[in-house]
Design a protein around this motif. Structure first.
Motif, PDB file in Angstrom:
ATOM      1  N   MET A  85      -1.110   8.698  -5.354  1.00 53.23           N
ATOM      2  CA  MET A  85      -0.760   8.499  -3.933  1.00 53.23           C
ATOM      3  C   MET A  85      -0.843   9.814  -3.165  1.00 53.23           C
ATOM      4  O   MET A  85      -1.358   9.849  -2.046  1.00 53.23           O
ATOM      5  CB  MET A  85       0.638   7.905  -3.800  1.00 53.23           C
ATOM      6  CG  MET A  85       0.696   6.413  -4.029  1.00 53.23           C
ATOM      7  SD  MET A  85      -0.186   5.470  -2.760  1.00 53.23           S
ATOM      8  CE  MET A  85       0.910   5.682  -1.370  1.00 53.23           C
ATOM      9  N   GLN A 110      -4.616  -1.457  -8.613  1.00 53.32           N
ATOM     10  CA  GLN A 110      -3.534  -0.587  -8.163  1.00 53.32           C
ATOM     11  C   GLN A 110      -4.080   0.521  -7.267  1.00 53.32           C
ATOM     12  O   GLN A 110      -3.493   0.854  -6.244  1.00 53.32           O
ATOM     13  CB  GLN A 110      -2.791   0.025  -9.353  1.00 53.32           C
ATOM     14  CG  GLN A 110      -1.611   0.879  -8.946  1.00 53.32           C
ATOM     15  CD  GLN A 110      -0.543   0.089  -8.232  1.00 53.32           C
ATOM     16  OE1 GLN A 110      -0.031  -0.889  -8.750  1.00 53.32           O
ATOM     17  NE2 GLN A 110      -0.208   0.490  -7.021  1.00 53.32           N
ATOM     18  N   ARG A 131      -3.331  10.306  -0.079  1.00 52.27           N
ATOM     19  CA  ARG A 131      -2.787  10.688   1.235  1.00 52.27           C
ATOM     20  C   ARG A 131      -3.525  11.914   1.770  1.00 52.27           C
ATOM     21  O   ARG A 131      -3.850  11.992   2.958  1.00 52.27           O
ATOM     22  CB  ARG A 131      -1.287  10.998   1.144  1.00 52.27           C
ATOM     23  CG  ARG A 131      -0.419   9.802   1.354  1.00 52.27           C
ATOM     24  CD  ARG A 131       1.048  10.222   1.526  1.00 52.27           C
ATOM     25  NE  ARG A 131       1.840   9.355   0.712  1.00 52.27           N
ATOM     26  CZ  ARG A 131       2.384   9.642  -0.476  1.00 52.27           C
ATOM     27  NH1 ARG A 131       2.266  10.841  -0.992  1.00 52.27           N
ATOM     28  NH2 ARG A 131       3.067   8.754  -1.137  1.00 52.27           N
ATOM     29  N   ARG A 160      -5.123   1.192   0.476  1.00 57.11           N
ATOM     30  CA  ARG A 160      -4.650   0.472   1.670  1.00 57.11           C
ATOM     31  C   ARG A 160      -3.363   1.091   2.210  1.00 57.11           C
ATOM     32  O   ARG A 160      -3.177   1.212   3.420  1.00 57.11           O
ATOM     33  CB  ARG A 160      -4.442  -1.001   1.347  1.00 57.11           C
ATOM     34  CG  ARG A 160      -5.739  -1.771   1.148  1.00 57.11           C
ATOM     35  CD  ARG A 160      -5.511  -3.263   1.032  1.00 57.11           C
ATOM     36  NE  ARG A 160      -4.664  -3.628  -0.094  1.00 57.11           N
ATOM     37  CZ  ARG A 160      -5.090  -3.817  -1.355  1.00 57.11           C
ATOM     38  NH1 ARG A 160      -6.366  -3.671  -1.641  1.00 57.11           N
ATOM     39  NH2 ARG A 160      -4.248  -4.152  -2.309  1.00 57.11           N
ATOM     40  N   ALA A 161      -2.486   1.519   1.305  1.00 58.07           N
ATOM     41  CA  ALA A 161      -1.191   2.074   1.720  1.00 58.07           C
ATOM     42  C   ALA A 161      -1.336   3.378   2.499  1.00 58.07           C
ATOM     43  O   ALA A 161      -0.448   3.718   3.289  1.00 58.07           O
ATOM     44  CB  ALA A 161      -0.299   2.288   0.502  1.00 58.07           C
ATOM     45  N   VAL A 162      -2.431   4.111   2.291  1.00 58.62           N
ATOM     46  CA  VAL A 162      -2.621   5.380   3.005  1.00 58.62           C
ATOM     47  C   VAL A 162      -3.528   5.241   4.222  1.00 58.62           C
ATOM     48  O   VAL A 162      -3.966   6.232   4.798  1.00 58.62           O
ATOM     49  CB  VAL A 162      -3.129   6.506   2.064  1.00 58.62           C
ATOM     50  CG1 VAL A 162      -2.139   6.757   0.949  1.00 58.62           C
ATOM     51  CG2 VAL A 162      -4.521   6.218   1.531  1.00 58.62           C
ATOM     52  N   ALA A 191      -4.692  -0.817  -3.885  1.00 63.72           N
ATOM     53  CA  ALA A 191      -3.425  -0.959  -3.158  1.00 63.72           C
ATOM     54  C   ALA A 191      -2.978   0.394  -2.596  1.00 63.72           C
ATOM     55  O   ALA A 191      -2.518   0.479  -1.449  1.00 63.72           O
ATOM     56  CB  ALA A 191      -2.352  -1.540  -4.069  1.00 63.72           C
ATOM     57  N   TYR A 192      -3.125   1.450  -3.374  1.00 65.83           N
ATOM     58  CA  TYR A 192      -2.797   2.797  -2.891  1.00 65.83           C
ATOM     59  C   TYR A 192      -3.689   3.165  -1.703  1.00 65.83           C
ATOM     60  O   TYR A 192      -3.226   3.754  -0.724  1.00 65.83           O
ATOM     61  CB  TYR A 192      -3.003   3.840  -3.988  1.00 65.83           C
ATOM     62  CG  TYR A 192      -2.050   3.801  -5.158  1.00 65.83           C
ATOM     63  CD1 TYR A 192      -0.789   3.216  -5.084  1.00 65.83           C
ATOM     64  CD2 TYR A 192      -2.417   4.376  -6.366  1.00 65.83           C
ATOM     65  CE1 TYR A 192       0.066   3.192  -6.165  1.00 65.83           C
ATOM     66  CE2 TYR A 192      -1.557   4.371  -7.463  1.00 65.83           C
ATOM     67  CZ  TYR A 192      -0.325   3.782  -7.357  1.00 65.83           C
ATOM     68  OH  TYR A 192       0.516   3.774  -8.431  1.00 65.83           O
TER      69      TYR A 192
END
Length: 80
Positions: free
Chosen positions: A7, A51, A11, A57-59, A54-55
């Motif tokens: 992550m 996974q 980021r 998309r999260a950033v 998903a990371y």
């Protein structure tokens, strides 16, 4: 990826890209913790493509394309 904190790495990538910028990542399918390069070894941290997506998309990025090759999963990402 060769990064223990995925992550944090993603980021940083996202922060460096402009909106619409592209990033390609290769996720090695090997589950081994080391890549033996002969005279040296590189520590790796096995990845799970779902996974990792998903990371991504999260950033604030989107996976726009992906390929499943014999040795790796390749993801193309775009900053939203």
């Amino acid at each position: 990826m060769h990064f223990p904190d995925k992550m944090r790495f993603l980021r940083k990538v996202s922060s460096l890209l402009r909106k619409g910028g592209l990033f390609a990542v290769s996720l090695d399918k090997s589950r081994e913790p080391w890549i033996d390069m002969g005279s040296w070894k590189i520590q790796i941290y096995p990845d799970d493509p779902a996974q990792t997506a998903a990371y991504i998309r999260a950033v604030g990025m989107t996976v726009t394309a992906s390929w499943d090759t014999e040795a790796a999963w390749i993801l193309i990402c775009r900053k939203d």
